[in-house]
Write a protein that holds these residues in place. Structure first.
Motif, mmCIF file in Angstrom:
data_model
loop_
_atom_site.group_PDB
_atom_site.id
_atom_site.type_symbol
_atom_site.label_atom_id
_atom_site.label_comp_id
_atom_site.label_asym_id
_atom_site.label_seq_id
_atom_site.Cartn_x
_atom_site.Cartn_y
_atom_site.Cartn_z
ATOM 1 N N GLY A 531 -23.334 6.636 21.622
ATOM 2 C CA GLY A 531 -24.503 5.790 21.432
ATOM 3 C C GLY A 531 -25.129 6.008 20.071
ATOM 4 O O GLY A 531 -25.546 5.055 19.397
ATOM 5 N N ALA A 532 -25.191 7.278 19.642
ATOM 6 C CA ALA A 532 -25.721 7.584 18.312
ATOM 7 C C ALA A 532 -24.842 6.974 17.225
ATOM 8 O O ALA A 532 -25.342 6.461 16.215
ATOM 9 C CB ALA A 532 -25.819 9.099 18.133
ATOM 10 N N MET A 533 -23.519 7.016 17.430
ATOM 11 C CA MET A 533 -22.600 6.433 16.458
ATOM 12 C C MET A 533 -22.855 4.934 16.306
ATOM 13 O O MET A 533 -22.903 4.402 15.184
ATOM 14 C CB MET A 533 -21.154 6.686 16.903
ATOM 15 N N GLN A 534 -23.039 4.242 17.426
ATOM 16 C CA GLN A 534 -23.306 2.806 17.370
ATOM 17 C C GLN A 534 -24.639 2.514 16.690
ATOM 18 O O GLN A 534 -24.742 1.601 15.861
ATOM 19 C CB GLN A 534 -23.328 2.231 18.785
ATOM 20 N N ALA A 537 -24.430 3.048 12.992
ATOM 21 C CA ALA A 537 -23.678 1.950 12.375
ATOM 22 C C ALA A 537 -24.558 0.714 12.238
ATOM 23 O O ALA A 537 -24.514 0.010 11.216
ATOM 24 C CB ALA A 537 -22.436 1.633 13.207
ATOM 25 N N ASN A 538 -25.375 0.438 13.246
ATOM 26 C CA ASN A 538 -26.261 -0.722 13.193
ATOM 27 C C ASN A 538 -27.350 -0.538 12.143
ATOM 28 O O ASN A 538 -27.699 -1.487 11.424
ATOM 29 C CB ASN A 538 -26.882 -0.962 14.566
ATOM 30 N N MET A 539 -27.879 0.677 12.032
ATOM 31 C CA MET A 539 -28.900 0.946 11.016
ATOM 32 C C MET A 539 -28.331 0.743 9.617
ATOM 33 O O MET A 539 -28.983 0.160 8.744
ATOM 34 C CB MET A 539 -29.431 2.370 11.186
ATOM 35 N N ALA A 540 -27.094 1.222 9.413
ATOM 36 C CA ALA A 540 -26.455 1.029 8.110
ATOM 37 C C ALA A 540 -26.222 -0.453 7.837
ATOM 38 O O ALA A 540 -26.417 -0.931 6.709
ATOM 39 C CB ALA A 540 -25.135 1.799 8.067
ATOM 40 N N ALA A 541 -25.809 -1.190 8.872
ATOM 41 C CA ALA A 541 -25.567 -2.625 8.702
ATOM 42 C C ALA A 541 -26.853 -3.357 8.335
ATOM 43 O O ALA A 541 -26.850 -4.254 7.477
ATOM 44 C CB ALA A 541 -24.972 -3.199 9.986
ATOM 45 N N LEU A 613 -17.812 -1.585 15.440
ATOM 46 C CA LEU A 613 -17.989 -2.723 14.539
ATOM 47 C C LEU A 613 -18.878 -3.788 15.175
ATOM 48 O O LEU A 613 -19.769 -4.350 14.516
ATOM 49 C CB LEU A 613 -16.623 -3.315 14.185
ATOM 50 N N ILE A 614 -18.670 -4.068 16.453
ATOM 51 C CA ILE A 614 -19.506 -5.060 17.142
ATOM 52 C C ILE A 614 -20.961 -4.609 17.145
ATOM 53 O O ILE A 614 -21.881 -5.422 16.986
ATOM 54 C CB ILE A 614 -18.994 -5.278 18.578
ATOM 55 N N SER A 615 -21.172 -3.305 17.303
ATOM 56 C CA SER A 615 -22.549 -2.802 17.347
ATOM 57 C C SER A 615 -23.259 -2.967 16.011
ATOM 58 O O SER A 615 -24.487 -2.925 15.950
ATOM 59 C CB SER A 615 -22.562 -1.325 17.758
ATOM 60 N N ALA A 616 -22.503 -3.150 14.934
ATOM 61 C CA ALA A 616 -23.138 -3.409 13.641
ATOM 62 C C ALA A 616 -23.820 -4.770 13.632
ATOM 63 O O ALA A 616 -24.798 -4.981 12.903
ATOM 64 C CB ALA A 616 -22.096 -3.330 12.522
#
Length: 734
Positions: A531-534, A537-541, A613-616
């Motif tokens: 969950g943290a990884m997703q 990734a979304n924060m970076a996106a 990737l989808i979570s981005a």
């Protein structure tokens, strides 16, 4: 891992799961046939082909008696019931073992394992073949894993790349079989009472130099020449290969024929440790060890390193181990320190100088002899290696120890206790992280008023969750854990089963507590590594201005149900076969992304990366719609006691600010927070206290800002009227 079972068995599992909800419990359990060890493990027939029947599992060391013509001819046992020693994965390898009345092993089959290293290029069959090598061996044999047979020992071929796993399997088989044999009188225990361990004489110290300590046996030497290594590999696939043939010239400053010149010693006696390390370093080391800890020092020159590089990849030193009695002591990277600036007079220079810690859980006795084993491996193919082992003896000088008289029977330390001792540092770090998270939750209102501070804390904690709890500690919970717990409740529940992995046990304990206090969101939003990884990734996106895709409310709410359907399907399968459920639980990408750190077949990696990737584009897509673990946590979370997420009466009627900003879409159009779906990110609480964003708070701020102006205007009017206050709201001011 066990092979995939046929679809028909899966269908039967779903049917049985359905019956649990339809039939009364008495009817259901009456319909299930009584199953002994033969029904559960048909392979026991191969262990004892002439057996008439197999009795029930019984005894303190659980085992099933085997009968022929009415007489017992042997026993069948599972190693996990008696010696659940953690392997490379941190979990035991469960082996089904048969022994006869002469102490011979009649069969050995792996029935369960969780070794991730066997999923990365090493076929499972290699583990099964290694285990079967124990057949025909005696439980009194001294078995060497890898290398050639020497006098007084029996050699087994090891598995290249899985050295730790096979050593643990060997130790589990031999220890469990000996325990059963001792309890049934097949093997004499040798004493009715447990010997009290010797004690190091801490008061004994005299200055000594290198010559004295090597001369009296305090420091021992293992010198291996290149010719000895060649001879050890003679007649094997490793003959003529390896480091000795690749070094035609001697290394500078080294004897020409030296493979390794290794000195080793036991550091706890002040006569050795204080002279070698100096008083300050010795006292620091003893303080670090605490009561029951021990330390040895290894110092070597030569072309072979006793450290190797395995500990860098897997955290375990795979070239050295200490053996005392029937216990084998392996060293992890947390058991290792550099030996810096030794102060022993006359000591030569060494290329390697290291200290290794023997943790309290190993029950090491300084008064008993022990052996240092050095493993030498040669690569003979892309994935093939052969091994040989060189052994060096050590016995603490009698003057350094005191031997108390036996004090009667002493209980054997539990396996889980030694594991917890080995992972003491991991446990301490995890405890600090959980304590910090608890403080964040307790002071959430104060932090929500300081949005920037909360963002920094949350981002930092998510990074620690991924890097430390996930990739370093492999502390990723799984829905399979819940199935294991349910199956344990339905069968023979043993706390030891869950205590063998301290990180997972502590995490589950914390999650259970927070489920009742805050709901499932504490784990899903803060402690889940994937969950943290997703989220990261979304924060970076978003920082890169990647457009975010938000599903319509109607579609979003219907997709919520998918994860609950997945959970029900897996639960039904687990009732038939937990191993099969674990196979289908690969719908969770946790093993690939966290446990194995993306070191797996490309199909698994592609699946996990696709979800990230989808979570981005859609924050935590997997968590919202597909995660069976989240669904499993949501069920008991309905018992949540407190509701600490604040709401205004205007929330949802008409204000939609929080609902529009919620990335999980856990706030419905009328302003209610769905705690079964909330990930407790606290974003809505930041908005709740924001006097520049939240409409009710904006209105209050404006009223506060206008109040001084209104008072000033009233005072000016009063002054203009000659001190007479104006009439306000129908009342005359006096």
């Amino acid at each position: 891992m066990p092979d995939r079972e046929k679809p028909s068995r899966i269908i039967r599992g779903v049917i049985i799961w359905g019956l649990l909800f339809i039939l009364p419990p008495s009817c259901l359990f009456a319909a299930l046939p009584a199953s002994g060890i033969e029904a559960r493990y048909p392979q026991v027939r191969q262990f004892f082909p002439d057996a008439d029947r197999f009795g029930p599992v019984e005894g303190e060391a659980p085992a099933a008696p085997v009968y022929r013509n009415g007489a017992i001819v042997g026993y069948v046992l599972r190693t996990q019931d008696i010696a659940p020693i953690p392997a490379y994965s941190g979990k035991p390898v469960n082996v089904l073992v048969g022994i006869d009345l002469e102490g011979r092993i009649t069969g050995a089959e792996v029935i369960e394992h969780h070794e991730p290293i066997l999923l990365v290029g090493i076929p499972e069959q290699r583990l099964f073949d290694f285990t079967r090598q124990h057949v025909g061996k005696s439980i009194t044999d001294r078995i060497e894993v890898g290398g050639r047979e020497a006098e007084g020992s029996v050699s087994l071929d090891a598995i290249s790349g899985a050295t730790v796993t096979v050593k643990v399997v060997n130790r589990s088989i031999m220890r469990a079989a000996r325990r059963v044999a001792e309890e049934r009188g097949i093997l004499e225990t040798g004493a009715d009472t447990a010997a009290v361990q010797a004690r190091v004489r801490e008061e004994l110290y005299q200055p000594a130099d290198w010559v004295q300590l090597t001369g009296d046996g305090s420091i021992r030497r293992l010198l291996i020449e290149r010719e000895e290594v060649e001879a050890a590999f003679g007649g094997t696939a490793g003959e003529g290969r390896g480091i000795s043939t690749g070094q035609p010239e001697c290394l500078p400053g080294e004897p020409c024929g030296t493979f390794i010149d290794l000195y080793y010693t036991y550091l706890n006696p002040p006569m050795v440790g204080r002279n070698l390390l100096g008083q300050r370093e010795y006292e620091r080391l003893m303080a670090d060890l605490g009561e029951g800890g021990h330390a040895i020092a290894l110092m070597a020159n030569g072309i072979y390193s006793f450290k190797g590089s395995g500990y860098v990849r897997g955290g375990i030193f795979d070239r050295i181990q200490v053996v005392q009695g029937d216990q084998t002591i392996l060293f992890r990277d947390t058991d290792y320190q550099r030996l810096m600036d030794p102060e022993l007079e006359g000591m030569p220079e060494f290329g390697e100088k290291e200290i290794f810690i023997i943790r309290e859980g190993y029950d090491f006795d300084p008064g008993r002899p022990w052996q240092l084993e050095l493993l030498v491996r040669r690569q003979v193919g892309a994935l093939e290696s052969v091994f040989t082992t060189f052994t060096a003896e050590y016995e603490t000088p009698e003057a350094y120890i005191v031997r108390p008289a036996p004090a009667g029977p002493a209980p054997e330390a539990g396996i889980w206790q030694s594991i917890w001792a080995d992972r003491a540092l991991d446990i301490a770090i995890l405890g600090v992280l959980l304590a910090g998270l608890t403080l964040i939750l307790i002071f959430q209102d104060a932090l929500a008023r300081r949005a920037r501070l909360l963002v920094v804390l949350r981002t930092g904690f998510l990074l620690l969750t991924l890097l430390v709890i996930g990739w370093l500690f492999r502390g990723q919970l799984s829905v399979v854990n819940t199935f294991t717990f349910v199956n344990a409740l339905r069968g023979e529940f043993r706390w030891e089963t869950f205590l063998t992995d301290p990180v997972l046990f502590i995490l589950w304990t914390y999650v259970a507590a927070t489920l009742l206090l805050w709901g499932r969101g504490v784990y899903c939003g803060w402690l889940c590594p994937f969950g943290a990884m997703q989220k990261l990734a979304n924060m970076a996106a978003q920082r890169l201005h990647v457009p975010q895709l938000k599903l319509p409310a109607a579609v979003h709410e219907r997709l919520w149900a998918v994860k609950y359907l997945i959970l029900l399907g897996l639960f039904g399968i687990s009732l038939q076969s937990l191993a099969t459920a674990e196979v289908y639980a690969e719908v969770e990408p946790f093993k690939t992304a966290v446990t194995l750190r993306f070191q797996r077949e490309w199909t698994y990696i592609a699946y996990a990366l696709a979800l990230v990737l989808i979570s981005a584009f859609n924050c935590k897509f997997y968590c919202k719609y597909l995660c069976p673990l989240g669904a499993a946590l949501a069920v008991p979370a309905r018992l949540r006691i407190f509701d600490w997420l604040k709401r205004h009466k205007e929330c949802g009627r008409p204000c939609q600010v929080c609902a529009n900003e919620c990335e999980i879409q856990a706030i419905d159009p009328i302003g209610r927070i769905n705690v079964n779906e909330c990930h407790y990110c606290l974003d809505c609480q930041v908005t709740y206290w924001d006097a520049h964003k939240c409409p009710p708070m904006v209105e209050r701020r404006k009223r506060r800002e206008k109040a001084p102006e209104a008072r000033a205007a009233a005072e000016r009017m009063e002054a203009a009227l000659g001190g007479v206050r104006p009439v306000t709201m129908g009342k005359e001011s006096s």
